[in-house]
Enzyme design. Structure first.
Site, PDB file in Angstrom:
ATOM      1  N   ASN A  24      -1.240   4.037   0.884  1.00 46.56           N
ATOM      2  CA  ASN A  24      -2.392   3.389   2.411  1.00 46.56           C
ATOM      3  C   ASN A  24      -1.602   4.656   3.175  1.00 46.56           C
ATOM      4  OD1 ASN A  24      -3.808   3.123   0.430  1.00 46.56           O
ATOM      5  ND2 ASN A  24      -3.802   0.937   1.474  1.00 46.56           N
ATOM      6  N   ARG A  97     -12.210   8.140  -0.044  1.00 49.85           N
ATOM      7  CA  ARG A  97     -12.814   6.915   1.513  1.00 49.85           C
ATOM      8  C   ARG A  97     -12.417   8.475   2.155  1.00 49.85           C
ATOM      9  NH1 ARG A  97     -15.544   2.876   1.768  1.00 49.85           N
ATOM     10  NH2 ARG A  97     -13.805   2.484   3.798  1.00 49.85           N
ATOM     11  N   CYS A 121     -12.067   2.757  -4.243  1.00 54.46           N
ATOM     12  CA  CYS A 121     -12.997   1.785  -5.040  1.00 54.46           C
ATOM     13  C   CYS A 121     -13.918   0.545  -4.125  1.00 54.46           C
ATOM     14  CB  CYS A 121     -11.595   0.627  -4.898  1.00 54.46           C
ATOM     15  SG  CYS A 121      -9.810   1.020  -5.594  1.00 54.46           S
ATOM     16  N   VAL A 333     -11.553 -10.377   3.827  1.00 56.16           N
ATOM     17  CA  VAL A 333     -11.404  -9.511   4.486  1.00 56.16           C
ATOM     18  C   VAL A 333     -12.659  -8.496   3.477  1.00 56.16           C
ATOM     19  CG1 VAL A 333     -10.045  -6.898   3.935  1.00 56.16           C
ATOM     20  CG2 VAL A 333      -8.919  -8.266   4.770  1.00 56.16           C
TER      21      VAL A 333
HETATM   22  N1  EPU Z   1     -15.658  -2.194   7.104  1.00 56.59           N
HETATM   23  C1  EPU Z   1     -16.890  -1.772   7.619  1.00 56.59           C
HETATM   24  N2  EPU Z   1     -17.199  -0.677   8.470  1.00 56.59           N
HETATM   25  C2  EPU Z   1     -15.817   0.561   8.521  1.00 56.59           C
HETATM   26  C3  EPU Z   1     -15.477   0.045   8.150  1.00 56.59           C
HETATM   27  C4  EPU Z   1     -15.482  -1.397   7.551  1.00 56.59           C
HETATM   28  O1  EPU Z   1     -17.246  -3.465   7.815  1.00 56.59           O
HETATM   29  O2  EPU Z   1     -16.705   1.066   9.554  1.00 56.59           O
HETATM   30  C5  EPU Z   1     -14.892  -3.268   6.357  1.00 56.59           C
HETATM   31  C6  EPU Z   1     -14.822  -3.095   5.326  1.00 56.59           C
HETATM   32  O3  EPU Z   1     -16.349  -3.740   4.374  1.00 56.59           O
HETATM   33  C7  EPU Z   1     -13.982  -4.463   4.868  1.00 56.59           C
HETATM   34  C8  EPU Z   1     -13.478  -5.271   6.140  1.00 56.59           C
HETATM   35  O4  EPU Z   1     -13.627  -3.761   7.283  1.00 56.59           O
HETATM   36  O5  EPU Z   1     -15.060  -5.423   5.188  1.00 56.59           O
HETATM   37  C9  EPU Z   1     -11.806  -3.508   5.744  1.00 56.59           C
HETATM   38  O6  EPU Z   1     -11.744  -2.323   5.803  1.00 56.59           O
HETATM   39  P1  EPU Z   1     -10.844  -1.372   7.013  1.00 56.59           P
HETATM   40  O7  EPU Z   1     -11.467  -0.728   7.077  1.00 56.59           O
HETATM   41  O8  EPU Z   1      -9.139  -2.701   7.516  1.00 56.59           O
HETATM   42  O9  EPU Z   1     -10.462  -0.879   5.095  1.00 56.59           O
HETATM   43  P2  EPU Z   1     -10.309   1.017   4.242  1.00 56.59           P
HETATM   44  O10 EPU Z   1      -9.577   1.224   5.697  1.00 56.59           O
HETATM   45  O11 EPU Z   1     -11.156   1.029   3.821  1.00 56.59           O
HETATM   46  C10 EPU Z   1      -7.342   0.797   3.472  1.00 56.59           C
HETATM   47  C11 EPU Z   1      -6.976   0.853   2.512  1.00 56.59           C
HETATM   48  C12 EPU Z   1      -7.303  -0.540   1.011  1.00 56.59           C
HETATM   49  C13 EPU Z   1      -6.567  -1.581   1.681  1.00 56.59           C
HETATM   50  C14 EPU Z   1      -7.549  -1.812   3.249  1.00 56.59           C
HETATM   51  C15 EPU Z   1      -7.563  -3.063   3.836  1.00 56.59           C
HETATM   52  C16 EPU Z   1      -6.594   2.762   2.369  1.00 56.59           C
HETATM   53  C17 EPU Z   1      -7.595   4.361   1.393  1.00 56.59           C
HETATM   54  N3  EPU Z   1      -7.722   2.198   1.684  1.00 56.59           N
HETATM   55  O12 EPU Z   1      -8.631   0.420   3.588  1.00 56.59           O
HETATM   56  O13 EPU Z   1      -6.792   0.480   0.530  1.00 56.59           O
HETATM   57  O14 EPU Z   1      -8.038  -2.734   1.618  1.00 56.59           O
HETATM   58  O15 EPU Z   1      -7.724  -0.867   4.503  1.00 56.59           O
HETATM   59  O16 EPU Z   1      -6.498  -3.541   3.909  1.00 56.59           O
HETATM   60  O17 EPU Z   1      -5.820   3.027   3.418  1.00 56.59           O
HETATM   61  C18 EPU Z   1      -6.947  -0.364  -2.332  1.00 56.59           C
HETATM   62  O18 EPU Z   1      -4.639   0.211  -1.472  1.00 56.59           O
HETATM   63  O19 EPU Z   1      -6.749  -1.054  -3.312  1.00 56.59           O
HETATM   64  C19 EPU Z   1      -7.741  -0.526  -0.738  1.00 56.59           C
HETATM   65  C20 EPU Z   1      -8.785  -0.851  -1.018  1.00 56.59           C
END
Ligand code: EPU
Length: 438
Positions: A24, A97, A121, A333
């Site tokens: 990440n 993503r 995912c 989350v």
């Molecule tokens: N969310 C929204 N709108 C957005 C973005 C996020 O509603 O535009 C919501 C999501 O649906 C979720 C929450 O905000 O309910 C948190 O999402 P976040 O944006 O923090 O997650 P992400 O950046 O998409 C990264 C990691 C994930 C990890 C999360 C939380 C990467 C590539 N992915 O995702 O990792 O679970 O932060 O720490 O960095 C994994 O490694 O398996 C994984 C899913």
């Protein structure tokens, strides 16, 4: 065709494995390289599918990418990037993503960007509305095309106050990667403060960015005109380290995770200790083991950093099936991260999921139709089963369950696990797992 892993379970996992850079962080640092012209060097880069996908995306933009797998060293030379054929980029849709994070750097370097429909995912809805709002705040304009979104910034990108509705990791990264070269000052409030974000900030600072971080989730970025290449060693993957630690607990094993770092895992280690797991922090890694006797049921709530991270949840749930008593897990989350428990129930686990918030944290999912709390009654003897991997973390958890269970399980779709676990087959074999890939 997907591969099937035959797992003859019931054997403790024992031995030493090495964990490299964080899944990440690494892809985001690769995107950051686009902000400069010259060659950036990233070390401790794991050979995982997400790194391959971002390398392919960078190459499509005319960037030179050179990866030495053995040394884990990546050299990225953007030169003058170019806009790729949208059809080509779209072919990668469903794989990651990360493409949405290309927007800021490409708008700065090229004046336009193209984002395909996004993969990653399947956990909850995983929308990108925060990202789009951030880009809009900076002055970006988007139009829909049959293959995705075309984004431009007719009046350039301008820094301004940005407030996130939730401390999203991705939207914080989006803001950082856009603000560093936007005109003026950006004050980001309600930002995510995950260690991977702080490591990305370290990368950007090495490139010449001016970023200060306050303790109250505020990040202040002063835009600069030009950034230069960086030289960086990626922080270790704390999710992978936690996954192997949970595997040690669930299989009554003993695993030394070389490369794991205590400072990024303190919350995980506190919970590990309360459940009854033993660990020993050394200079070059952390040893995790089951000390014998009973494990203790626990109450866990996932949260943004410094809370218990959501990606540790699924492997810990498998370990909790072996703990004595009732454990309660509240996922705050993601709205839908308990789908993987269906397969565990099929293996004999006693797990019920609830729509109600079973925890003290205020959570966005409480009054809706989301099964985001779980109650686990243990200990149970897990039995072998045939399982389909649903997503990265859920899939690894199924694998742990199959390794802990008596009998022969078949785990299909294990390619998904390659997205975030480097050489996991080799590591399993090193730890004495009795597995065959067909
Ligand atoms: N969310 C929204 N709108 C957005 C973005 C996020 O509603 O535009 C919501 C999501 O649906 C979720 C929450 O905000 O309910 C948190 O999402 P976040 O944006 O923090 O997650 P992400 O950046 O998409 C990264 C990691 C994930 C990890 C999360 C939380 C990467 C590539 N992915 O995702 O990792 O679970 O932060 O720490 O960095 C994994 O490694 O398996 C994984 C899913």
């Amino acid at each position: 065709m997907t591969s099937v892993l035959e797992v003859r379970g019931g054997k403790p996992l024992k031995g030493e494995i090495f964990v490299r850079g964080a899944k990440n962080l690494v892809p985001k640092a690769m995107v950051a390289a686009l902000l400069a012209e010259e060659t950036s060097t990233l070390r401790n880069v794991p050979a995982i599918r997400d790194v391959e996908v971002v390398s392919e995306l960078l190459k499509m933009h005319g960037v030179d990418v050179d990866y030495s797998q053995e040394e884990g060293e990546l050299k990225i030379t953007p030169g003058s990037p170019e806009l790729p054929d949208p059809v080509q980029v779209d072919a990668l849709a469903g794989s990651s993503r990360i493409p949405i994070l290309f927007c800021g750097p490409l708008l700065h370097r090229l004046g336009e960007a193209f984002v395909p429909d996004l993969g990653g995912c399947h956990i909850g809805d995983r929308p990108v509305d925060f990202h789009l709002k951030v880009l809009e705040d900076f002055g970006a304009v988007r139009t829909s095309t049959p293959y995705g979104m075309h984004i431009t910034a007719p009046r350039g990108l301008k820094g301004r106050p940005v407030r996130l509705p939730y401390p999203s990791v991705g939207a914080t990264e989006q803001t950082l990667l856009t603000a560093v070269m936007a005109r003026g000052i950006t004050e980001l409030s309600n930002a995510a403060m995950e260690p991977e974000i702080l490591d990305l900030i370290a990368v950007l600072q090495k490139m010449g960015a001016i970023i200060s971080v306050e303790m109250d989730r505020t990040i202040r970025i002063e835009g600069v005109d030009k950034l230069h290449a960086y030289n960086h060693t990626a922080m270790p993957d704390r999710i992978e380290a936690g996954s192997w630690a949970s595997a040690a607990l669930a299989t009554k094993g003993d695993i030394f995770v070389k490369g794991a770092e205590q400072k990024d895992m303190t919350t995980y280690l506190n919970h590990y200790r309360k459940i009854g797991g033993a660990f020993d922090v050394r200079d070059d890694g952390i040893r995790f083991w089951h000390p014998g006797g009973e494990l203790t049921a626990a109450v866990l709530e996932t949260d943004v950093h410094p809370g218990l991270m959501t990606d540790w949840q699924q492997p810990l749930v498998v370990a909790l099936t072996q703990a004595t008593g009732l454990s309660i897990v509240h996922e705050t989350v993601y709205d839908n991260r308990f789908g993987f428990t269906d397969a565990l129930r099929g293996m004999g686990a006693n797990i019920q999921v609830y729509r109600e918030c079973l925890g003290g944290l205020s959570c966005r999912f409480g009054r809706q139709n989301f099964y985001h709390s779980a109650v686990i009654q243990g200990p149970v003897k897990l039995k072998a089963a045939d399982i389909d991997v649903p997503d990265l973390r859920g899939g690894f958890s199924h694998l742990i369950a199959a390794l802990a269970a008596e009998g022969t399980s078949h785990v299909s779709g294990i390619e998904l696990i390659n997205r975030g676990y480097e050489h996991f087959m080799t590591k399993l074999e090193k730890l004495g797992a009795d597995v065959t890939l067909s």
